[in-house]
Scaffold this active site. Structure first.
Site, PDB file in Angstrom:
ATOM      1  N   ARG A 241       1.323  -1.030  -0.561  1.00  0.00           N
ATOM      2  CA  ARG A 241      -0.416  -0.088  -0.299  1.00  0.00           C
ATOM      3  C   ARG A 241       0.949   1.297   0.346  1.00  0.00           C
ATOM      4  O   ARG A 241       2.015   1.402   0.758  1.00  0.00           O
ATOM      5  CB  ARG A 241      -0.963   0.511   1.532  1.00  0.00           C
ATOM      6  CG  ARG A 241      -2.074  -0.366   0.981  1.00  0.00           C
ATOM      7  CD  ARG A 241      -2.884  -0.383  -0.078  1.00  0.00           C
ATOM      8  NE  ARG A 241      -4.553  -1.674   0.106  1.00  0.00           N
ATOM      9  CZ  ARG A 241      -4.280  -1.622  -1.222  1.00  0.00           C
ATOM     10  NH1 ARG A 241      -3.532  -2.262  -1.809  1.00  0.00           N
ATOM     11  NH2 ARG A 241      -5.837  -3.507  -1.163  1.00  0.00           N
ATOM     12  N   GLU A 270      -4.088   7.472  -4.647  1.00  0.00           N
ATOM     13  CA  GLU A 270      -3.681   6.253  -5.857  1.00  0.00           C
ATOM     14  C   GLU A 270      -6.159   7.410  -6.521  1.00  0.00           C
ATOM     15  O   GLU A 270      -6.099   7.809  -5.488  1.00  0.00           O
ATOM     16  CB  GLU A 270      -4.512   5.112  -5.982  1.00  0.00           C
ATOM     17  CG  GLU A 270      -3.111   4.344  -5.521  1.00  0.00           C
ATOM     18  CD  GLU A 270      -3.246   3.384  -5.380  1.00  0.00           C
ATOM     19  OE1 GLU A 270      -4.215   2.697  -5.778  1.00  0.00           O
ATOM     20  OE2 GLU A 270      -2.454   2.253  -5.023  1.00  0.00           O
ATOM     21  N   HIS A 288      -1.212  -0.088  -9.360  1.00  0.00           N
ATOM     22  CA  HIS A 288      -1.740  -1.072  -9.394  1.00  0.00           C
ATOM     23  C   HIS A 288      -2.171  -2.032 -10.190  1.00  0.00           C
ATOM     24  O   HIS A 288      -3.098  -2.671 -10.043  1.00  0.00           O
ATOM     25  CB  HIS A 288      -2.851  -0.193  -8.462  1.00  0.00           C
ATOM     26  CG  HIS A 288      -3.140  -0.525  -7.376  1.00  0.00           C
ATOM     27  ND1 HIS A 288      -3.815  -0.150  -6.595  1.00  0.00           N
ATOM     28  CD2 HIS A 288      -3.343  -2.025  -7.147  1.00  0.00           C
ATOM     29  CE1 HIS A 288      -3.973  -1.461  -5.278  1.00  0.00           C
ATOM     30  NE2 HIS A 288      -4.047  -2.325  -5.756  1.00  0.00           N
TER      31      HIS A 288
HETATM   32  C1  8YV Z   1      -6.789  -5.082  -5.951  1.00  0.00           C
HETATM   33  C2  8YV Z   1      -5.095  -4.909  -3.940  1.00  0.00           C
HETATM   34  O1  8YV Z   1      -7.168  -5.665  -7.023  1.00  0.00           O
HETATM   35  O2  8YV Z   1      -6.327  -7.168  -3.536  1.00  0.00           O
HETATM   36  C3  8YV Z   1      -5.570  -5.851  -2.944  1.00  0.00           C
HETATM   37  O3  8YV Z   1      -5.580  -5.810  -1.585  1.00  0.00           O
HETATM   38  O4  8YV Z   1      -4.168  -4.647  -3.742  1.00  0.00           O
HETATM   39  C4  8YV Z   1      -5.131  -5.618  -5.492  1.00  0.00           C
HETATM   40  O5  8YV Z   1      -4.350  -6.343  -6.047  1.00  0.00           O
HETATM   41  C5  8YV Z   1      -7.558  -4.197  -5.361  1.00  0.00           C
HETATM   42  O6  8YV Z   1      -7.425  -4.172  -3.762  1.00  0.00           O
HETATM   43  C6  8YV Z   1      -9.207  -4.328  -5.408  1.00  0.00           C
HETATM   44  O7  8YV Z   1      -9.700  -3.809  -4.846  1.00  0.00           O
END
Ligand code: 8YV
Length: 322
Positions: A241, A270, A288
């Site tokens: 993150r 983001e 992302h």
């Molecule tokens: C997801 C991600 O696509 O799963 C996660 O926490 O960071 C991503 O790869 C995204 O969060 C979709 O909500």
């Protein structure tokens, strides 16, 4: 019981939308843009299940509007965009989608490591910009990944999968720092050596890759002081993150060559990517992409469906986080 009403805050792969529509009264946000607080509040008032993604901010103030919602079926594994404690207080169940995106995300971590080390983004920009004037012994010189040391901060599923790929694929030495030491079986499988001291991991790794959760607890875990502990030749990789890194400090560290490079898939705010990164050649910037493969995105949707099915059948959802 009447058919539960379900709201998807974004478009999902067609086959998952279809699967859910056969079971529930589903509304999809056809615009596929992140809903604002007003739209989310209205959804929490009108639907039994709301299925958000990382783009949807759900702080306590928004969640309090939830007079009807019973479950948040998050599409993704990270839940730092949701105030999970507030959900607990309000009696809203929260589920996520672990396991199914582990390999896809670990692939991106490995890719960023290779791209940063081998200056792939910079090279591609030269080719596309018609600035490549041919092979030369001393140009675009990067560093080998094979046999180097990878330090992982956070050693959950994605951290372990990244370690496994790096260790078995590139013969890397693996160090990890996490709240708990992994089992001997996991250490054997991943080649991981536990490093109790974060500073020691930072000082000895050629690549530092982040795999811890976001949220307040880890905000700016990598700040100017910690970046300064890294080797001058090291690269920082972030598929976790954005908020885990102090982006202003990282831009400074990259500009002043305190570290050699970085590979980022995530950002604190983001889709805003700090202006300071855009002019730097030694940072790879991805939008992302962690879970962005068709099979993964379908599997994530089916995992949400499984969680909703169990919830509405009165059973404990498989991936309950609150
Ligand atoms: C997801 C991600 O696509 O799963 C996660 O926490 O960071 C991503 O790869 C995204 O969060 C979709 O909500």
């Amino acid at each position: 019981m009447p058919t539960p009403k379900v709201f998807l805050t974004r478009r999902w792969p067609t086959e998952v939308e279809h699967y859910l529509s056969q079971r529930y009264d589903v509304t999809v946000n056809e615009h596929d843009t992140p809903p604002d607080a007003q739209v989310l509040k209205a959804a929490l008032r009108s639907y039994d299940a709301v299925c958000p993604t990382v783009t949807d901010k759900l702080p306590a103030e928004v969640l309090q509007a939830g007079t009807r919602v019973k479950v948040l079926g998050n599409y993704g594994v990270g839940v730092s965009h949701i105030d999970v404690q507030a959900c607990k207080r309000l009696g809203i169940v929260v589920t996520n989608t672990p396991d199914v995106l582990t390999d896809a995300t670990a692939e991106i971590a490995v890719m960023l490591m290779l791209m940063a080390a081998r200056r792939a983004g910079e090279g591609e920009r030269q080719v596309r910009g018609n600035q490549w004037d041919g092979w030369a012994p001393t140009r675009l010189i990067g560093a080998n990944v094979t046999g180097r040391t990878l330090g992982l901060i956070g050693f959950g599923r994605i951290g372990q999968a990244t370690a496994q790929k790096a260790h078995h694929g590139f013969g890397m030495r693996i160090l990890y720092h996490s709240r708990n030491r992994a089992t001997p079986e996991v250490e054997a499988l991943t080649g991981g050596t536990y490093c109790q001291s974060l500073d020691e991991l930072l000082e000895t790794s050629d690549f530092v890759s982040l795999h811890c959760p976001g949220g307040a607890a880890n905000r700016h875990l990598l700040d100017a002081k910690r970046l300064d502990r890294m080797k001058r030749s090291a690269c920082l990789i972030n598929t976790a993150r954005g908020e885990v890194v102090d982006e202003a400090a990282l831009a400074e560290a990259l500009r002043n060559r305190v570290i050699a490079g970085a590979g980022l898939d995530v950002y604190e705010h983001e889709p805003r990517v700090p202006e300071a990164f855009l002019g730097l050649e030694n940072v790879v910037l991805l939008p992302h992409l962690g879970s962005a493969t068709l099979e993964t995105r379908v599997a994530m949707g089916m995992r949400v469906a499984e969680n909703l099915e169990r919830f509405f059948a009165g059973l404990e959802p498989r991936d309950r986080v609150a």
